[in-house]
Design an enzyme around this catalytic site. Sequence first.
Site, short mmCIF file in Angstrom:
data_model
loop_
_atom_site.label_atom_id
_atom_site.label_comp_id
_atom_site.label_asym_id
_atom_site.label_seq_id
_atom_site.Cartn_x
_atom_site.Cartn_y
_atom_site.Cartn_z
N HIS A 174 -20.36 56.43 -13.61
CA HIS A 174 -20.97 57.28 -14.64
C HIS A 174 -20.16 57.34 -15.94
O HIS A 174 -20.72 57.72 -16.98
CB HIS A 174 -21.15 58.71 -14.12
CG HIS A 174 -22.14 58.85 -13.01
ND1 HIS A 174 -23.43 58.39 -13.09
CD2 HIS A 174 -22.01 59.40 -11.77
CE1 HIS A 174 -24.07 58.64 -11.96
NE2 HIS A 174 -23.23 59.26 -11.14
N HIS A 211 -27.20 58.23 -7.00
CA HIS A 211 -27.33 58.51 -8.43
C HIS A 211 -27.43 57.20 -9.23
O HIS A 211 -26.84 56.19 -8.85
CB HIS A 211 -26.12 59.32 -8.94
CG HIS A 211 -25.97 60.64 -8.25
ND1 HIS A 211 -25.11 60.83 -7.19
CD2 HIS A 211 -26.56 61.85 -8.49
CE1 HIS A 211 -25.18 62.09 -6.79
NE2 HIS A 211 -26.06 62.72 -7.56
N TYR A 342 -20.01 62.63 -0.55
CA TYR A 342 -19.40 63.95 -0.61
C TYR A 342 -19.35 64.66 0.75
O TYR A 342 -19.13 65.86 0.80
CB TYR A 342 -20.13 64.77 -1.68
CG TYR A 342 -20.18 63.99 -2.97
CD1 TYR A 342 -19.02 63.78 -3.71
CD2 TYR A 342 -21.35 63.36 -3.38
CE1 TYR A 342 -19.04 63.00 -4.86
CE2 TYR A 342 -21.38 62.59 -4.53
CZ TYR A 342 -20.21 62.41 -5.26
OH TYR A 342 -20.22 61.62 -6.39
#
Length: 489
Positions: A174, A211, A342
Amino acid sequence: MARSSVVQEYAPPPQSTTLTVDGKVSRERQYTPIPRPKGYRVSWHANPAVEPHHFGQSHPMKPFRLTLTKQLVMAYGMHHAMDLYMTRAATYEEMADFHNTDYLDFLKAIIPSDMQSSDQSDNLARFNFGDDCPVFDGLYNYASLYSGGTIDAARKLCNNQSDIAINWSGGLHHAKKAEASGFCYVNDIVLGILQLLRHHPRVMYIDIDVHHGDGVEQAFWSTDRVLTVSFHKYDKDNFFPGTGALDSNGPAHPLNPGAHHALNVPLNDGIEDDDYIALFKEIIGSCVSTYQPGAIVLQCGADSLGCDRLGCFSLNVQAHGACVAYVKTFGIPLLVVGGGGYTPRNVSRAWAHETSILVDAADIIDPNIPEAVTFRNHFGPDYSLFPPLSDMRRIENKNSRAYLASLVRTIKEKLRYIQGAPSVQMSFIPPDILGIREDMEEEIKEEQRMLEDELEDREGGGTRTTASTSGRRRRDLERGAGTRGELYS
């Protein structure tokens, strides 16, 4: 030999104090349960100094997942099947190949107490530091270490010292040129691809994180030497980063050679193993056939697994690994990096399993986690490498067969714009024609300003949304139903 007996029958070699390090390694390999793969070389790139860094007590990112992964890999003896490299930190100059020096200077100088300093408030907002991207002790060291691992891995591929290079600490997709984003500070993937472009005319980037790989996509919008393909959850308003729509393929500037070289596969909640694998193979097979890359970078974000703390898919470890196995079949130089994930115990399971695939040992290792694994208590109560993640937290599959079929048709139609593998001049890495890159960066900034204005209006006016508050909003929206109890959760 039965699979379940492989690890149990392993006995350490006799100790000797007279052998050199190379001699001890050679001697130990005679006793290892995992043989080296035949016909190709796999390298493992890591630095244990990455693992102790800590984002904060309640932050989803846990570098400790790298420790768990390493313990599993070593307990199975897979480290003997690879060339092991202790990576160095990336230099300031290497990171400046992509990132702005103003941003790197800030990253190097910032300390945790500055998060409450009014003197740094403007810079914190400017560079997008806040809840998602906090300042913690050793931040610059952390970013340079995981970036150095990816750069080192890419160079081993370029030098033909390795055919598959692994850096599980990397994959932070990102980060932008002058902005932290989504738990990512330095975009090691971009730095690795830039290394590969020194040797390979074309590089293909594949992202299976839940993502969208927005930072990598934007970095190469102005070149046809990189094809990016991202499989991800897409919801413009409610899921970070809100980009990656099916029709978003890079700015269609008439002079932009990179137009149509960003392919996005937007998915809905709850996609399951068989659908995901079939979709992945159909699309990636067509992309490789059309684009003919000289090297592939595969980002294996494990937040696409079921039961992830921030994820919303229903994939099991085996399905995630099937994507890695399929990319391996092309026999193209392959750089494998980590990414999101996560729920540390499941992240380490997936990456250990994928390491076994890459060293051709998936059929050898015991699915029951060895007793010798340090922190084995994290993998209870089943102590299995393959827990039924899709059954532990049921999520409705909102991806119909008709919708998935439409994705395949649309992607294949978009591949027609590429018109085969582009020929390139190697003198530019990557080319930047008539300032197109600068135009793209201005468009990105304008989109961010529009998003902030929209959020401000939606929240009833007041001050403009800051990086900190937008980061907090992201985590509130994405927080999954994963259980508490992870280390440092």
